[in-house]
Design a protein around this motif. Structure first.
Motif, mmCIF file in Angstrom:
data_model
loop_
_atom_site.group_PDB
_atom_site.id
_atom_site.type_symbol
_atom_site.label_atom_id
_atom_site.label_comp_id
_atom_site.label_asym_id
_atom_site.label_seq_id
_atom_site.Cartn_x
_atom_site.Cartn_y
_atom_site.Cartn_z
ATOM 1 N N ARG A 165 0.828 -1.211 0.000
ATOM 2 C CA ARG A 165 0.000 0.000 0.000
ATOM 3 C C ARG A 165 0.858 1.256 0.000
ATOM 4 O O ARG A 165 1.836 1.334 0.750
ATOM 5 C CB ARG A 165 -0.866 0.040 1.270
ATOM 6 N N SER A 217 -6.558 2.905 1.672
ATOM 7 C CA SER A 217 -7.855 2.682 1.030
ATOM 8 C C SER A 217 -8.354 1.306 1.452
ATOM 9 O O SER A 217 -7.622 0.544 2.092
ATOM 10 C CB SER A 217 -7.699 2.772 -0.494
ATOM 11 N N GLY A 218 -9.583 0.986 1.090
ATOM 12 C CA GLY A 218 -10.126 -0.360 1.277
ATOM 13 C C GLY A 218 -10.072 -0.844 2.705
ATOM 14 O O GLY A 218 -10.353 -0.095 3.652
ATOM 15 N N GLU A 223 -9.344 7.451 4.270
ATOM 16 C CA GLU A 223 -9.141 7.101 2.855
ATOM 17 C C GLU A 223 -8.317 8.206 2.176
ATOM 18 O O GLU A 223 -8.595 9.392 2.374
ATOM 19 C CB GLU A 223 -10.546 6.975 2.210
ATOM 20 N N ASP A 254 -2.632 0.857 -4.138
ATOM 21 C CA ASP A 254 -2.197 -0.404 -3.518
ATOM 22 C C ASP A 254 -2.335 -1.533 -4.536
ATOM 23 O O ASP A 254 -2.873 -1.326 -5.625
ATOM 24 C CB ASP A 254 -3.010 -0.714 -2.235
ATOM 25 N N CYS A 292 -5.177 -4.201 -8.427
ATOM 26 C CA CYS A 292 -4.538 -2.938 -8.003
ATOM 27 C C CYS A 292 -5.631 -1.906 -7.740
ATOM 28 O O CYS A 292 -6.711 -1.996 -8.318
ATOM 29 C CB CYS A 292 -3.688 -2.324 -9.121
ATOM 30 N N ARG A 293 -5.317 -0.900 -6.933
ATOM 31 C CA ARG A 293 -6.163 0.300 -6.916
ATOM 32 C C ARG A 293 -5.420 1.377 -7.691
ATOM 33 O O ARG A 293 -4.260 1.673 -7.376
ATOM 34 C CB ARG A 293 -6.460 0.780 -5.482
ATOM 35 N N TRP A 324 -5.817 5.275 -9.288
ATOM 36 C CA TRP A 324 -6.598 6.516 -9.325
ATOM 37 C C TRP A 324 -5.979 7.470 -10.338
ATOM 38 O O TRP A 324 -4.746 7.625 -10.376
ATOM 39 C CB TRP A 324 -6.588 7.211 -7.950
ATOM 40 N N LYS A 348 -11.534 6.528 -9.955
ATOM 41 C CA LYS A 348 -11.077 5.146 -9.766
ATOM 42 C C LYS A 348 -11.097 4.405 -11.098
ATOM 43 O O LYS A 348 -12.112 4.418 -11.803
ATOM 44 C CB LYS A 348 -11.975 4.431 -8.750
ATOM 45 N N ASP A 373 -10.253 1.013 -11.446
ATOM 46 C CA ASP A 373 -9.967 -0.364 -11.021
ATOM 47 C C ASP A 373 -11.236 -1.053 -10.545
ATOM 48 O O ASP A 373 -12.336 -0.524 -10.713
ATOM 49 C CB ASP A 373 -8.923 -0.322 -9.895
ATOM 50 N N LYS A 374 -11.050 -2.211 -9.901
ATOM 51 C CA LYS A 374 -12.203 -3.048 -9.518
ATOM 52 C C LYS A 374 -13.104 -2.397 -8.471
ATOM 53 O O LYS A 374 -14.222 -2.867 -8.259
ATOM 54 C CB LYS A 374 -11.716 -4.421 -9.028
ATOM 55 N N ASP A 375 -12.663 -1.318 -7.838
ATOM 56 C CA ASP A 375 -13.558 -0.595 -6.927
ATOM 57 C C ASP A 375 -14.803 -0.102 -7.668
ATOM 58 O O ASP A 375 -15.847 0.121 -7.050
ATOM 59 C CB ASP A 375 -12.844 0.581 -6.257
#
Ligand code: UDP
Length: 260
Positions: free
Chosen positions: A94, A98-99, A109, A175, A200-201, A203, A210, A212-214
């Motif tokens: 990280r 986040s998360g 966050e 992360d 991955c995150r 941004w 975002k 990514d998978k968020d």
């Protein structure tokens, strides 16, 4: 490359045997899962994009001297990889909070961490991938001290490389999660699995959008468009790409009011 029998099926990938000694085929599915499998969906085209993005990143890492399981991509959804036995640990690095870190420790966050933070989670869906310490890893012999020392060094190198690579295309690497495996008939541990917007995150540097998978976890929509944006910025996907067809969800029908 002829596929042999299915050896393993995970949430987003399938591993098949193949004729080549010590190699297997990794197939990327379109399945998306989150919150320990409680949320599931199929997102058409996701597997194709992750296959390409992960191929690109692992190839760059290889060129930077970070050994990994990738041999070559063989088609839109599949890669030829070295057969490893996966160490049952998810290695998380990280740079920005986040998360689960924010939920677990109440860290705000977006807090930028002074140094990269490495976390270990046991790869066990039934237990919800719990956070573990190095002492747990050694006590229960999930990996040796030597392996963890080697992996920690690699995690920092991978993070440095990826932070730079993404910064160059206007993306903050918040992360990521990686996995390592032991090569057959050797003591060597190498980077395995995948590195993609699923793991991955990412941004956008300016807007913090975002990518990514968020987008799936938090119902933000437009996941494929975000993954395509990452691929395009990395120079993988061009406007006239052969990563087609990707069907987008049909817009919902709108009922028009009748004129009185
Ligand atoms: N991650 C992953 N697979 C997992 C859990 C986490 O790829 O099973 C990635 C996740 O996409 C993020 C990073 O690891 O980039 C840290 O995830 P976190 O612990 O915050 O988990 P989450 O918020 O998904 O519970």
């Amino acid at each position: 490359m002829k596929k042999g029998k299915k050896l393993y099926e995970g949430k987003a990938k399938i591993i098949y045997a193949c004729a080549e000694k010590n190699l297997v085929i990794q197939h990327f599915k379109d399945d998306a899962t989150a919150f320990n499998n409680q949320k599931k969906s199929v997102i058409e085209g996701k597997g194709i994009l992750n296959n390409r993005i992960s191929e690109h990143i692992l190839t760059c890492l290889s060129q930077a001297g970070i050994k990994n399981h990738l041999v070559k991509r063989i088609n839109m959804r599949e890669q030829l990889i070295k057969h490893v036995s996966i160490i049952p640990i998810e290695f998380i690095v990280r740079n920005i909070a986040s998360g689960s870190l924010t939920k677990r420790l109440g860290i705000e966050e977006g807090t930028v961490l002074d140094n990269p933070l490495i976390e270990y989670c046991l790869k066990n869906d039934k237990l919800g991938d719990p956070l573990i310490s190095k002492e747990h890893i050694l006590t229960f012999k999930w990996a040796t001290k030597k392996e963890i020392e080697k992996i920690d060094k690699q995690l920092n190198r991978i993070n440095d490389f990826l932070v730079g690579m993404f910064r160059g295309v206007g993306i903050k690497l918040v992360d990521f999660k990686v996995e390592f495996g032991r090569l057959k008939n050797s003591n060597d541990v190498i980077l395995a699995d995948e590195i993609s917007p699923d793991t991955c995150r990412l941004w956008d540097m300016n807007t913090e959008k975002k990518l990514d998978k968020d987008r799936f976890r938090n119902n933000l929509g437009n996941l494929i468009q975000a993954y395509q944006d990452v691929a395009r910025r990395l120079g993988i996907l061009h406007e006239q790409s052969n990563i087609r067809p990707i069907k987008f969800p049909k817009p919902k029908a709108v009922k028009l009011k009748k004129n009185k």
